[in-house]
Motif scaffolding. Structure first.
Motif, short mmCIF file in Angstrom:
data_model
loop_
_atom_site.label_atom_id
_atom_site.label_comp_id
_atom_site.label_asym_id
_atom_site.label_seq_id
_atom_site.Cartn_x
_atom_site.Cartn_y
_atom_site.Cartn_z
N TYR A 511 48.35 25.14 48.16
CA TYR A 511 48.73 23.87 47.54
C TYR A 511 47.54 23.24 46.81
O TYR A 511 47.66 22.75 45.68
CB TYR A 511 49.27 22.91 48.60
N THR A 512 46.39 23.24 47.46
CA THR A 512 45.19 22.65 46.86
C THR A 512 44.79 23.40 45.59
O THR A 512 44.40 22.80 44.59
CB THR A 512 44.03 22.67 47.87
N LEU A 513 44.91 24.72 45.62
CA LEU A 513 44.47 25.55 44.49
C LEU A 513 45.36 25.39 43.27
O LEU A 513 44.88 25.34 42.14
CB LEU A 513 44.43 27.02 44.91
N GLN A 517 44.00 20.32 42.05
CA GLN A 517 43.01 19.57 42.82
C GLN A 517 41.67 20.28 42.76
O GLN A 517 41.59 21.49 42.58
CB GLN A 517 43.46 19.44 44.28
N THR A 518 40.61 19.55 42.93
CA THR A 518 39.27 20.13 42.93
C THR A 518 39.01 20.82 44.26
O THR A 518 39.30 20.27 45.32
CB THR A 518 38.20 19.04 42.70
N ILE A 519 38.48 22.02 44.19
CA ILE A 519 38.18 22.77 45.42
C ILE A 519 36.90 23.54 45.23
O ILE A 519 36.59 24.05 44.15
CB ILE A 519 39.34 23.74 45.77
N GLN A 573 38.82 33.79 46.29
CA GLN A 573 38.32 34.09 44.95
C GLN A 573 38.93 33.15 43.91
O GLN A 573 38.26 32.77 42.94
CB GLN A 573 38.64 35.55 44.59
N CYS A 574 40.18 32.75 44.12
CA CYS A 574 40.80 31.80 43.19
C CYS A 574 40.04 30.48 43.16
O CYS A 574 39.99 29.81 42.13
CB CYS A 574 42.25 31.53 43.61
N SER A 575 39.47 30.11 44.30
CA SER A 575 38.76 28.83 44.38
C SER A 575 37.53 28.81 43.48
O SER A 575 37.01 27.73 43.16
CB SER A 575 38.35 28.55 45.83
N LYS A 576 37.05 29.97 43.08
CA LYS A 576 35.85 30.05 42.24
C LYS A 576 36.19 30.01 40.76
O LYS A 576 35.29 30.00 39.91
CB LYS A 576 35.08 31.32 42.58
N ILE A 577 37.48 30.04 40.45
CA ILE A 577 37.93 30.00 39.05
C ILE A 577 38.17 28.54 38.65
O ILE A 577 38.96 27.84 39.29
CB ILE A 577 39.21 30.83 38.86
N PRO A 617 51.38 32.74 36.61
CA PRO A 617 50.69 33.35 35.47
C PRO A 617 49.18 33.48 35.71
O PRO A 617 48.52 32.52 36.09
CB PRO A 617 50.98 32.36 34.33
N GLY A 618 48.67 34.69 35.53
CA GLY A 618 47.25 34.94 35.72
C GLY A 618 46.87 35.26 37.14
O GLY A 618 45.71 35.61 37.42
N PHE A 619 47.81 35.14 38.07
CA PHE A 619 47.51 35.38 39.49
C PHE A 619 48.62 36.22 40.10
O PHE A 619 49.19 35.87 41.15
CB PHE A 619 47.35 34.05 40.23
#
Length: 639
Positions: A511-513, A517-519, A573-577, A617-619
């Motif tokens: 949900y956050t990703l 939202q900023t993570i 890894q998504c959190s770094k995008i 999309p993209g994930f």
């Protein structure tokens, strides 16, 4: 973590000798660390008992393992201080048997908890309990608590200096090794695309990438970032990007990729060993003669990884952002009634205390050998491992006591004792990688010589040998009974709850990703998810070693845990995008409903109806893992 396969009998497993190479250098340095304090503080000062006490600090070196020097320095600092505290309190509490027994259990429980929570490798509680127990067996003299603690500290300091000596030669040896291995594993994964080895290689690549992230995080020093560390960290970032691109674009492809792509990754791996990895501009990667657009994009990403080696460290600083959870958060994450780490620590402490009380109440000679044997047996991470330890310690101890009895019957002193301690410690470290029983063959006489040389007895060889054998047998029996009664089904009963807890934490992360939202690495949801995945793997591994174990349930849960681990890696890894797909409220609600259905189904052992979810999309890889999770949990096969 491995699947469930048919395994040999417990007895055969316990006596098997693995094929790991002998650690000659580590074994030699361990011997030096154990024997040198006896020489310096015992023989040279003329007070032999001081040397034996300082020798207790030499056990610090037994906690040396191949980890980054930044982490090793912190770990050994706490080991030295802990051994010092064990000697101090052992001296103070020696006149009070009940207090001694309680403190022995407390020391064991604390060590088990800390090593489990921080995922530290090493002998955990064994040597802290040993040092405390041996100190209580010394001549009672509470007024010497500070002197004895100081000697143990100095002995530990010698071990610290010896262990950190390699930092001067190769300060980032472990970091270089793991990044090099990461690129080799990625190359093998690329080569496996379109073959029946693809799934296994993908799992290996993901595990290696996670290990690399952990090693780099533990080796990070915010006050002393170097050019080499920056380059290795950025190389690891590229490795993760390459892996994710492969998963997104080529997973399940029936066509094999050009072999030149994998070879390019191997070239980068070999460049890491260069004396100056920045000076690699002239090294060229190999290009396939023909390639489609997807392969071309992959090759460009690999070329960017190689190019990062030639960029100045200053320009890489922005890419080096290491986030590590605070010690407080780690401890709180493990301090939970359902945490297997916390439960194991309580069990360990309680049984150790009972063993010590039993030994003191019945007034055994050198009664501390009973709880020590109990601790050595319980050091096994599972019930099966505990039985392995019992078998190994039984055989190793029987012959080890005979060796010690022969040596002590010669009344050795001075330099002879130091030489024996050196040799026996050397042999212990040499064989511990082969089989615990072989190590016990040398560790037992080593500990006995150090303990009894400071307390020369008047008993015969026969009495000494039989007394120690009885002590060890009683300690082993208490450890086995305790584990059998308290912990035989502890882990498996908690698996459903821990899986559900992990899924819910991943729902919060998701949900956050994908809600704009900023993570970042300090995000509470992200850290909670990582903690839950770690705890889940530990619970599962412990459950596989229970007696009896529920094979049907373990086989059912295995692919679910595998997919949860994969999803956790992808979300991390998504959190770094920076720019991620933002899902509208309706789509987010669909995903959150699926997550809750999955967690409830596992927790309540219910079957669920598979629901359609929108693609991201993209994930694509995140979407596919969640779809596969639904299929694995669709029908609960354990009911």
């Amino acid at each position: 973590m491995q699947g469930i396969n048919k395994t040999p009998s417990i007895f055969r497993q316990a006596l098997s000798v693995n094929k790991k190479p002998f650690p000659w250098l580590k074994a030699f340095l361990a011997g030096v660390a154990a024997g040198l304090p006896i020489v310096i503080f015992g023989i040279l000062t003329g007070k032999f008992e001081y040397g034996l006490i300082a020798g207790l600090g030499g056990f610090t070196y037994l906690y040396v393992f191949p980890i980054p020097y930044a982490q090793l320095a912190k770990k050994l600092t706490w080991v030295v201080l802990s051994i010092t505290a064990c000697v101090f309190f052992g001296t103070l509490l020696a006149p009070y048997p009940t207090a001694t027994a309680i403190m022995m259990g407390l020391i064991g429980a604390t060590a088990i908890f800390i090593f489990g929570a921080f995922r530290l490798i090493g002998p955990s509680a064994i040597f802290f309990v040993l040092v405390f127990a041996m100190t209580t067996g010394m001549p009672i003299a509470p007024e010497e608590a500070f002197i004895r603690a100081g000697l143990a500290f100095l002995g530990g300091l010698i071990s610290f200096i010896i262990a950190m000596g390699g930092w001067l030669i190769n300060p980032y040896g472990q970091e270089k090794t793991i990044i090099k291995r990461t690129y080799f594993v990625l190359a093998d994964y690329l080569d496996s695309i379109g073959t029946d080895k693809e799934n296994d290689q993908q799992h290996l690549a993901m595990s290696t990438l996670k290990e690399a992230r952990q090693i780099l995080s533990s080796g990070y020093n915010p006050w002393g970032k170097t050019d080499l560390f920056n380059h290795l960290y950025v190389l690891n970032n590229y490795a993760n990007k390459i892996f994710l691109y492969i998963v997104e674009e080529f997973q399940g492809s029936k066509l094999k990729l050009p072999k030149e792509i994998g070879e390019s990754l191997r070239i980068i791996a070999k460049l890491i060993d260069s004396k100056s990895i920045e000076n690699t501009a002239e090294v060229q990667l190999v290009h396939p003669e023909e390639m489609d657009e997807k392969v071309a994009v992959l090759l460009i990403e690999i070329m960017e990884a190689k190019k990062s080696l030639t960029i100045s460290s200053a320009s890489l600083n922005e890419q080096v952002k290491v986030y590590t959870p605070s010690a407080t958060n780690i401890i709180l994450g493990a301090f939970d009634k359902n945490s297997i780490i916390f439960i194991n620590a309580l069990r360990f402490g309680a049984i150790t205390t009972l063993a010590a009380i039993f030994a003191f109440e019945f007034e055994f000679q050198r009664s501390f050998w009973i709880p020590l044997s109990c601790v050595a047996v319980m050091a096994g991470s599972t019930a099966v491992a505990t039985f392995h330890r019992a078998i190994q310690r039984s055989f190793g101890t029987i012959f080890g006591i005979l060796i010690a009895s022969i040596i002590l019957s010669l009344n050795p002193s001075g330099i002879v004792v130091a030489i024996f301690v050196f040799l026996l410690t050397f042999m212990t470290e040499l064989f511990i990688v082969k089989n615990y029983g072989l190590a016990a063959l040398f560790f037992t006489p080593n500990a006995l010589i150090m303990a009894e040389s400071g307390n020369p007895g008047q008993h015969s060889f026969e009495f000494f040998a039989s007394a120690r054998l009885i002590d060890v047998a009683i300690g082993i029996a208490i450890g086995l009974v305790g584990v059998w009664l308290i912990g035989r089904k502890t882990a498996s009963s908690r698996l459903p709850h821990q899986i559900a807890k992990t899924i819910r934490s991943q729902a919060q992360c998701f949900y956050t990703l994908f809600s704009n939202q900023t993570i970042d690495g300090k995000n509470i949801e992200l850290n909670k998810m990582e903690t839950n995945i770690t705890n889940l793997k530990m619970v599962y591994d412990t459950a596989t070693g229970e007696i009896p174990k529920d094979k049907k349930a373990l086989e059912y849960f295995w692919p679910i845990i595998f997919k949860l681990e994969e999803l956790g890696y992808l979300l991390n890894q998504c959190s770094k995008i920076k720019e991620r797909t933002v899902l509208d409220d309706q789509k987010l609600a669909q995903y959150l409903l699926v997550f809750e259905n999955l967690s409830s189904a596992v927790e309540r052992k219910m079957s669920i109806e598979e629901k359609c979810i929108p693609e991201i999309p993209g994930f694509q890889s995140v979407y596919e893992v969640i779809v596969e999770l639904q299929k694995y949990i669709k029908k609960d096969k354990t009911s």
